[in-house]
Every structure is written in structure tokens, then in C-alpha cells.
Scaffold this motif. Structure first.
Motif, PDB file in Angstrom:
ATOM      1  N   LYS A 171     -17.204 -22.248 -29.077  1.00 46.64           N
ATOM      2  CA  LYS A 171     -17.734 -22.254 -30.405  1.00 46.64           C
ATOM      3  C   LYS A 171     -18.628 -21.187 -30.664  1.00 46.64           C
ATOM      4  O   LYS A 171     -19.118 -20.538 -29.825  1.00 46.64           O
ATOM      5  N   TYR A 211     -22.886 -28.982 -14.712  1.00 49.77           N
ATOM      6  CA  TYR A 211     -22.585 -28.332 -16.087  1.00 49.77           C
ATOM      7  C   TYR A 211     -23.774 -28.924 -17.027  1.00 49.77           C
ATOM      8  O   TYR A 211     -24.223 -29.930 -17.111  1.00 49.77           O
ATOM      9  N   ALA A 212     -24.173 -27.800 -17.771  1.00 51.16           N
ATOM     10  CA  ALA A 212     -25.074 -28.257 -19.092  1.00 51.16           C
ATOM     11  C   ALA A 212     -24.252 -29.102 -19.896  1.00 51.16           C
ATOM     12  O   ALA A 212     -23.081 -29.091 -20.130  1.00 51.16           O
ATOM     13  N   ASP A 213     -25.012 -30.125 -20.492  1.00 55.33           N
ATOM     14  CA  ASP A 213     -24.309 -30.941 -21.429  1.00 55.33           C
ATOM     15  C   ASP A 213     -23.620 -30.290 -22.780  1.00 55.33           C
ATOM     16  O   ASP A 213     -22.486 -30.644 -22.945  1.00 55.33           O
ATOM     17  N   SER A 214     -23.886 -29.080 -23.161  1.00 53.54           N
ATOM     18  CA  SER A 214     -23.440 -28.544 -24.085  1.00 53.54           C
ATOM     19  C   SER A 214     -22.032 -27.694 -23.771  1.00 53.54           C
ATOM     20  O   SER A 214     -21.263 -27.469 -24.647  1.00 53.54           O
ATOM     21  N   VAL A 215     -21.677 -27.751 -22.348  1.00 54.41           N
ATOM     22  CA  VAL A 215     -20.479 -27.281 -22.238  1.00 54.41           C
ATOM     23  C   VAL A 215     -19.315 -28.326 -21.583  1.00 54.41           C
ATOM     24  O   VAL A 215     -18.399 -27.966 -21.185  1.00 54.41           O
ATOM     25  N   LYS A 216     -20.020 -29.280 -21.286  1.00 54.12           N
ATOM     26  CA  LYS A 216     -19.009 -30.425 -20.323  1.00 54.12           C
ATOM     27  C   LYS A 216     -17.968 -30.730 -20.945  1.00 54.12           C
ATOM     28  O   LYS A 216     -17.991 -30.788 -22.216  1.00 54.12           O
ATOM     29  N   VAL A 230     -25.774 -22.790 -17.500  1.00 57.25           N
ATOM     30  CA  VAL A 230     -24.457 -23.067 -17.999  1.00 57.25           C
ATOM     31  C   VAL A 230     -23.920 -24.224 -17.200  1.00 57.25           C
ATOM     32  O   VAL A 230     -23.352 -25.000 -17.421  1.00 57.25           O
ATOM     33  N   GLU A 253     -30.291 -19.585 -20.265  1.00 61.08           N
ATOM     34  CA  GLU A 253     -30.226 -21.045 -20.061  1.00 61.08           C
ATOM     35  C   GLU A 253     -28.850 -21.207 -19.019  1.00 61.08           C
ATOM     36  O   GLU A 253     -28.079 -20.437 -18.803  1.00 61.08           O
ATOM     37  N   ARG A 301     -15.552 -28.708 -21.615  1.00 59.59           N
ATOM     38  CA  ARG A 301     -14.941 -27.314 -22.118  1.00 59.59           C
ATOM     39  C   ARG A 301     -14.750 -26.082 -21.183  1.00 59.59           C
ATOM     40  O   ARG A 301     -13.928 -25.546 -21.364  1.00 59.59           O
ATOM     41  N   GLU A 332     -21.483 -20.972 -31.510  1.00 59.72           N
ATOM     42  CA  GLU A 332     -22.887 -21.331 -30.411  1.00 59.72           C
ATOM     43  C   GLU A 332     -22.609 -20.928 -29.091  1.00 59.72           C
ATOM     44  O   GLU A 332     -23.977 -20.850 -28.383  1.00 59.72           O
ATOM     45  N   ASP A 333     -21.575 -20.717 -28.489  1.00 62.23           N
ATOM     46  CA  ASP A 333     -21.462 -20.076 -27.036  1.00 62.23           C
ATOM     47  C   ASP A 333     -21.783 -18.845 -27.112  1.00 62.23           C
ATOM     48  O   ASP A 333     -21.618 -17.945 -26.007  1.00 62.23           O
TER      49      ASP A 333
END
Length: 121
Positions: free
Chosen positions: A85, A58-63, A47, A45, A65, A87-88
Motif C-alpha cells: 500500500k 508482526y505489527a497490526d498494520s502488516v499482518k 514491522v 516503527e 500481508r 502507506e508502506d
């Protein structure tokens, strides 16, 4: 072109790591560079990416951070990862293509070997 990713490791949740992607054999300054990750059993995926004119995605999951940056004088791109996290946890790959960022992995011609990031809870 050759890409060399480094900087992975084991870190506790909430910690930070900085990944580096060193490029050789190509005019790095006109490339877009992206970081992808692949967790066990999951697809690779997108990043984060930085274009040749320094725009970023950025992917939403890392914005908020993660921060991607580049130093053309050193032919190197970086991914600063904060507030990590569990999940990273994944193998992180850097990739390059001409000029502009896109998110599908298949659009990138050049890939580094991957560096493993493990975030413990």
C-alpha cells in the motif's frame, strides 16, 4: 556484527517486494532479527520480528500481508511484502539483538543501513 539490507525499490500498490538482511561477524543463529521502517517525518516503527527459535511477531498494520523468515545457513533474514500500500512507503531497516524479539528500536544493538521502499498509488 554487520547487517546489509537490500531489496527495496519502487512498486505499484498491490505489488510485492522481498527485502533481505545479510549478517556477518556474529553468530546469527542465536539472534532475533527485526524489520523496522521510518517514513518521512515519522518515528521509526516496528514491522516484524523473528526470534532465534523462529517465533514471529508482526505489527497490526502488516499482518496477513508481510512474512518474515530466516535462513541461518545463509546468515540472512527476509521480509516478503505482498499487497503493498502507499502507506508502506518508508526506509526499511533490519536490526538484530540476542535471542528474543522486542518492539522498541532502542533494544536492538545492531542495525543495517536501510533500504528504501516506495509504493505508488
Amino acid at each position: 556484527v554487520q547487517l546489509q539490507a537490500s531489496g527495496g525499490g519502487l512498486v505499484q500498490a498491490g505489488g510485492s517486494l522481498r527485502l533481505s538482511c545479510a549478517a556477518s561477524g556474529r553468530t546469527f543463529s542465536t539472534d532475533a532479527v527485526a524489520w523496522f521502517r521510518q517514513a518521512p517525518g515519522k518515528e521509526r516503527e516496528f514491522v516484524a520480528g523473528i526470534s532465534w527459535i523462529y517465533s514471529t511477531i508482526y505489527a497490526d498494520s502488516v499482518k496477513g500481508r508481510f512474512t518474515i523468515s530466516r535462513d541461518n545457513a545463509k546468515n540472512t533474514a527476509y521480509l516478503q511484502m505482498n499487497s503493498l500500500k502507499p502507506e508502506d512507503t518508508a526506509v526499511y531497516y533490519c536490526a538484530a539483538r540476542s535471542r528474543f524479539i522486542v518492539t522498541p528500536p532502542m533494544a536492538y544493538e545492531y542495525w543495517g543501513q536501510g533500504t528504501e521502499v516506495t509504493v505508488s498509488s
